[in-house]
Scaffold this motif. Sequence first.
Motif, PDB file in Angstrom:
ATOM      1  N   ILE A 221      52.815  45.130  50.688  1.00  0.00           N
ATOM      2  CA  ILE A 221      51.419  45.270  51.092  1.00  0.00           C
ATOM      3  C   ILE A 221      50.650  44.094  50.502  1.00  0.00           C
ATOM      4  O   ILE A 221      50.848  43.719  49.341  1.00  0.00           O
ATOM      5  CB  ILE A 221      50.840  46.612  50.592  1.00  0.00           C
ATOM      6  N   GLU A 222      49.807  43.488  51.318  1.00  0.00           N
ATOM      7  CA  GLU A 222      48.994  42.348  50.891  1.00  0.00           C
ATOM      8  C   GLU A 222      48.164  42.715  49.666  1.00  0.00           C
ATOM      9  O   GLU A 222      47.678  43.844  49.569  1.00  0.00           O
ATOM     10  CB  GLU A 222      48.036  41.954  52.029  1.00  0.00           C
ATOM     11  N   PRO A 223      48.016  41.799  48.720  1.00  0.00           N
ATOM     12  CA  PRO A 223      47.178  42.104  47.551  1.00  0.00           C
ATOM     13  C   PRO A 223      45.746  42.461  47.962  1.00  0.00           C
ATOM     14  O   PRO A 223      45.179  41.846  48.856  1.00  0.00           O
ATOM     15  CB  PRO A 223      47.200  40.812  46.744  1.00  0.00           C
ATOM     16  N   VAL A 224      45.206  43.493  47.320  1.00  0.00           N
ATOM     17  CA  VAL A 224      43.830  43.914  47.582  1.00  0.00           C
ATOM     18  C   VAL A 224      42.965  43.354  46.468  1.00  0.00           C
ATOM     19  O   VAL A 224      43.349  43.409  45.304  1.00  0.00           O
ATOM     20  CB  VAL A 224      43.732  45.455  47.566  1.00  0.00           C
ATOM     21  N   SER A 225      41.818  42.802  46.812  1.00  0.00           N
ATOM     22  CA  SER A 225      40.963  42.313  45.737  1.00  0.00           C
ATOM     23  C   SER A 225      40.015  43.434  45.314  1.00  0.00           C
ATOM     24  O   SER A 225      39.132  43.842  46.056  1.00  0.00           O
ATOM     25  CB  SER A 225      40.199  41.066  46.169  1.00  0.00           C
ATOM     26  N   MET A 226      40.291  43.942  44.146  1.00  0.00           N
ATOM     27  CA  MET A 226      39.501  45.055  43.642  1.00  0.00           C
ATOM     28  C   MET A 226      38.563  44.612  42.543  1.00  0.00           C
ATOM     29  O   MET A 226      37.553  45.242  42.273  1.00  0.00           O
ATOM     30  CB  MET A 226      40.440  46.135  43.093  1.00  0.00           C
ATOM     31  N   LEU A 227      38.944  43.535  41.889  1.00  0.00           N
ATOM     32  CA  LEU A 227      38.146  43.062  40.765  1.00  0.00           C
ATOM     33  C   LEU A 227      36.866  42.401  41.267  1.00  0.00           C
ATOM     34  O   LEU A 227      36.818  41.874  42.367  1.00  0.00           O
ATOM     35  CB  LEU A 227      38.986  42.067  39.945  1.00  0.00           C
ATOM     36  N   TYR A 228      35.836  42.408  40.443  1.00  0.00           N
ATOM     37  CA  TYR A 228      34.531  41.836  40.751  1.00  0.00           C
ATOM     38  C   TYR A 228      33.899  42.501  41.968  1.00  0.00           C
ATOM     39  O   TYR A 228      33.319  41.853  42.819  1.00  0.00           O
ATOM     40  CB  TYR A 228      34.614  40.312  40.925  1.00  0.00           C
ATOM     41  N   THR A 229      34.083  43.804  42.088  1.00  0.00           N
ATOM     42  CA  THR A 229      33.406  44.593  43.120  1.00  0.00           C
ATOM     43  C   THR A 229      32.666  45.725  42.417  1.00  0.00           C
ATOM     44  O   THR A 229      32.839  45.941  41.224  1.00  0.00           O
ATOM     45  CB  THR A 229      34.407  45.227  44.096  1.00  0.00           C
ATOM     46  N   GLU A 230      31.871  46.434  43.196  1.00  0.00           N
ATOM     47  CA  GLU A 230      31.168  47.577  42.624  1.00  0.00           C
ATOM     48  C   GLU A 230      32.189  48.631  42.193  1.00  0.00           C
ATOM     49  O   GLU A 230      32.006  49.335  41.207  1.00  0.00           O
ATOM     50  CB  GLU A 230      30.236  48.160  43.692  1.00  0.00           C
ATOM     51  N   PHE A 231      33.291  48.695  42.947  1.00  0.00           N
ATOM     52  CA  PHE A 231      34.355  49.641  42.647  1.00  0.00           C
ATOM     53  C   PHE A 231      34.910  49.431  41.231  1.00  0.00           C
ATOM     54  O   PHE A 231      35.050  50.368  40.457  1.00  0.00           O
ATOM     55  CB  PHE A 231      35.472  49.497  43.694  1.00  0.00           C
ATOM     56  N   SER A 232      35.174  48.149  40.903  1.00  0.00           N
ATOM     57  CA  SER A 232      35.748  47.885  39.585  1.00  0.00           C
ATOM     58  C   SER A 232      34.736  48.206  38.475  1.00  0.00           C
ATOM     59  O   SER A 232      35.114  48.665  37.402  1.00  0.00           O
ATOM     60  CB  SER A 232      36.237  46.442  39.484  1.00  0.00           C
TER      61      SER A 232
END
Lengths: 344, 236
Positions: B93-104
């Motif tokens: 699965i392609e890497p998901v960018s989770m860092l530097y989001t409101e989620f993180s």
Amino acid sequence: MAEVRLENITVSYDGKNNVLEGLNLKVNEGELLALLGPSGCGKTTTLRVIAGFIDPKDGHMYCDDRDFTRIPVHKRNFGLVFQSYALFPHLNVYENVAFGLKLRKMDKVTIEKKVTEILKVCDLTEFKDRLPKNLSGGQRQRVALARALVIEPELLLLDEPLSNLDAKLRLNMRVEIKRIQKKLGITTVFVTHDQEECFSISDKVAVMNGGVIEQFGTPEEIYTRPKTEFVARFIGFENFIKLHKVDGVLECADGTKISVDDSGDKDECLLTIRPDDIKIVADDYKGENVLCGEVVVRTYLGKSYQYETMTPFGKVVVNDASGTLYNTGDKIRMVLDKAKIVLV
Amino acid sequence: MSLGRYLSFFSDTYYLNIFVRTIRVSLICTLVCMILGIPTAYFISRTSKKVRGVLMAIAIFPMLTNSVIRAFAWINVLGKNGIINQILGIFNIEPVSMLYTEFSVLIGTIYLFLPLMIITLVGVMENIDNDMMEAAESLGANRIVAFFKVILPMSVPGIITGSVLVFTGALTAYTTPQLLGGPSNMLMSTLIYQRAMTLNDWTSASVIALIMIVTTLIVMKGLNYVASKLDKRGLE
């Protein structure tokens, strides 16, 4: 309204020691059964088995011949009154009582009718808007009772419901519980360690000790004819004298002959009698069952004096209301009421 | 400094966006802490004293490390080459960018403040007698219904206290949004720092600070109002 049967119930908390050991018990329809015993005797455990909070390791519980052993608490429809009352502190009296009815998805009108009715029976109508913390002990206790009764339970279970009340209130509530129980004709199991409370309220009594029932019977039977030393001690017999049979006649250790109505078939037994059933008599008294003793302690009980005397075969306690005062060291003669002697 | 500075804060969409985001992050954080904390705390409160001590120690354990270190821990987990993306990589699965989001930022603050919620709730719940649960069961409630009808209402004071602690904590947290949010997810606290330290605009920084204090007070007042509505015992 139901008949309850416990068959061969065994309970163990840790898997090794049994709290209840093969317990059998039957409560007839509409009857009030008291479970009497000291703390740790298993009476509360028995009640919790009936309520469904404890899964017995072995045995079955029947309610009107239906097996209830595996039915969860909330489907049993038994009313419970806890020692702590366990009223919901965030709900007022009305809401507390209506709690069980709301869970049964009844419509508002029916709920109101039923709650109002039971509040009237329990004499709580004027308190219906109060929170539990603003009620007295006796009122809380009645709310707990009303809450348990309003769901029209098949069985009412009371776990030492009066132990948190003061003496006078306890007496009133005792009568009150009995009155409501008889009026609704509901089968009831009542746990207590107070023998007076138990005798005054119940139709049947089961005296428990160490996870087994020592004696089962009517209050009168148990009060006058305890079958074991434990039961006798627990319900207020204080004098215990060892007897042995010589030529078919019971004798004390020093040879004093004791005459009873039925001497039983054991060669050795224990005589027991209540302090109230011993009379102090004059030195020239001629008759059966006379013991001699020396007064050791005198205690004033109000309506009588209690003397603790030393006899050749141990301590004998006697209550005397005759008015004659005996002092420590006095030698007195006591006669045991033949009809009141119990052999265990 | 005139009132105009305050008004211009709310008329500037850049500021307003940050304000709304801050409130949103704090509220979601509080809500998630509540949802995760209530069952956890109830479970802990029902265990024996010995087990409870161990579970409480585990719950408090994250609080023993500095919040900077804890934020870095999440960078390692959520980052491009972090644990989650490595695991996803195994399944192609392609890497998901989770860092530097409101989620993180949310993950970071929830992790930061959940222990506070749990500690507060266990304190209240362990004082609820087990008789309450049993009484409700005997009246016909299964355990779940009994929990919602009896245990939850009785825990309201604890839930409110915990929520106030978590909300104010999340509102004012600085390191976590700074490290996990990045410049595009600025919150009020990071905004103050930027204004005061980077741009040397102390007036704006003070304006934002005061707005944050007032917001906190309003939310606390609101929660207390909700509490008094839910918990009638508090009124008398």
